[in-house]
Design an enzyme around this catalytic site. Structure first.
Site, PDB file in Angstrom:
ATOM      1  N   THR A 249      -7.056  -0.012 -21.406  1.00 17.88           N
ATOM      2  CA  THR A 249      -7.037  -0.612 -20.065  1.00 17.88           C
ATOM      3  C   THR A 249      -8.451  -1.088 -19.719  1.00 17.88           C
ATOM      4  OG1 THR A 249      -7.560   1.417 -18.860  1.00 17.88           O
ATOM      5  CG2 THR A 249      -5.218   0.991 -19.337  1.00 17.88           C
TER       6      THR A 249
ATOM      7  N   SER B  73       0.333  12.664 -17.876  1.00 21.81           N
ATOM      8  CA  SER B  73      -0.598  12.743 -18.994  1.00 21.81           C
ATOM      9  C   SER B  73      -0.818  14.187 -19.405  1.00 21.81           C
ATOM     10  CB  SER B  73      -1.945  12.109 -18.623  1.00 21.81           C
ATOM     11  OG  SER B  73      -2.763  13.016 -17.908  1.00 21.81           O
TER      12      SER B  73
ATOM     13  N   LYS C  19      -0.786  15.360 -11.957  1.00 23.52           N
ATOM     14  CA  LYS C  19       0.022  15.177 -13.164  1.00 23.52           C
ATOM     15  C   LYS C  19       1.044  16.308 -13.320  1.00 23.52           C
ATOM     16  CE  LYS C  19      -1.985  11.389 -14.144  1.00 23.52           C
ATOM     17  NZ  LYS C  19      -1.306  10.126 -13.727  1.00 23.52           N
TER      18      LYS C  19
ATOM     19  N   ASP D 251       0.870  -1.177   0.000  1.00 20.49           N
ATOM     20  CA  ASP D 251       0.000   0.000   0.000  1.00 20.49           C
ATOM     21  C   ASP D 251       0.906   1.225   0.000  1.00 20.49           C
ATOM     22  OD1 ASP D 251      -1.727   2.080   0.457  1.00 20.49           O
ATOM     23  OD2 ASP D 251      -2.747   1.157   2.155  1.00 20.49           O
TER      24      ASP D 251
ATOM     25  N   TYR E 114      -6.771  15.699 -10.197  1.00 18.13           N
ATOM     26  CA  TYR E 114      -6.051  14.910 -11.199  1.00 18.13           C
ATOM     27  C   TYR E 114      -5.015  15.770 -11.916  1.00 18.13           C
ATOM     28  CZ  TYR E 114      -5.254  11.972 -15.336  1.00 18.13           C
ATOM     29  OH  TYR E 114      -4.670  11.216 -16.345  1.00 18.13           O
TER      30      TYR E 114
END
Length: 290
Positions: free
Chosen positions: A205, A158, A174, A75, A170
């Site tokens: 994916t 990304s 990145k 983890d 997000y």
């Protein structure tokens, strides 16, 4: 670093991490793969379905691809578990040649069209497992790589670092990964250790295929030209082992573009860059302030 033998890919039970691990396995590497999934059930797709994939299955896929997969349940929110992971690699291998920071907390509302304050606060967990976890893993990796005089620390990023993509958390994660690659290169300069942040295009994916079904108007055109995640593994391997990789250290690179320059294809196909649509990486700035 012509002879890269030992790699670690974090967050590799499925998705991008599993594909990158398989891609490195295809290059004959011993690949340590981490994740939390020991049996399917905890990870869900955007439609609520149980996602396949476990740490052990990815490790076996690496072995089947021609390398040697080593599963480690870890983890990456737990610093002590991460420390034990690197101790295990040091004890068993005595070195680490490539670290791929891929682990990230994927929130169930990530692709919902809602402003950030209407999503659960848990969407910010990607700043812990995703950004901070990459720093922690890189800290341990650097302590192994610098004494051996070689290595590659790679970050899976990304176009969300540039354009609006999946919300503020997000995008910040990145952008932070890109900055890690830039700033860590400054500290690692002249040690033989390289850094790079890779902007992957749309990937094939488990989650992306579900996204295509539930939101086809947004994702179908991307899926039609999507990259296999093994492609990213091949790009990272090339940047770690070829002379060009040293020259590109510290930069944020678009996988499709650098692959074209290095003569790497995705199962025989060239993949498009989304630079014109989604934006460009920041240009490195040579200034240094202490």
């Amino acid at each position: 670093m012509a002879d890269a033998r030992i790699a670690l890919v974090t967050g590799a039970s499925r998705g991008a991490g599993a594909g990158i691990a398989r891609g490195l396995g295809e290059k004959g590497m011993t690949v340590y793969v981490t994740g939390r999934t020991t049996k399917p059930g905890s990870a869900k797709g955007w439609d609520g379905s149980v996602l396949p994939g476990t740490v052990a299955q990815t490790a076996q896929a690496v072995t089947d691809a021609g390398g040697k997969g080593v599963p480690v349940v870890c983890d990456h929110a737990d610093d002590e578990q991460v420390a034990r992971l690197f101790e295990q690699i040091a004890d068993e291998q005595g070195r680490l040649d490539i670290l791929v920071n891929n682990a990230a907390a994927i929130h169930h509302q990530l692709i919902e069209k809602k402003p950030f304050w209407e999503k659960d606060l848990g969407a910010a967990d990607i700043l812990d497992v995703g950004l901070r976890s990459a720093y922690v893993a890189s800290w341990h990796a650097a302590r192994m790589m610098v004494p051996q005089g070689s290595g590659m620390i790679a970050f899976g990023s990304s176009f969300g670092a540039s354009c609006y993509m999946h919300g503020a958390a997000y995008g910040a994660q990145k952008a932070g990964l890109d900055k890690f690659a830039h700033d860590m290169e400054h500290d690692l300069r002249d040690t033989g250790v390289r850094t790079v942040s890779i902007w992957m295009g749309p990937l094939v994916t488990e989650r992306s295929q579900i996204a295509q079904k539930i939101n086809p108007e947004q994702y179908q055109s991307f899926i039609d030209t999507a990259e296999n995640p093994e492609f990213t593994g091949h790009v990272i391997y090339a940047l770690a082992t070829r002379a060009e990789g040293a020259e590109l250290s510290g930069q944020t690179l678009i996988a499709a573009e650098i692959a074209s320059q290095l003569g790497i294809t995705d199962r025989g196909k060239e993949r498009p860059s989304y630079r014109d649509m989604l934006g460009s990486p920041n240009q490195p700035n040579p200034a240094a302030v202490y």
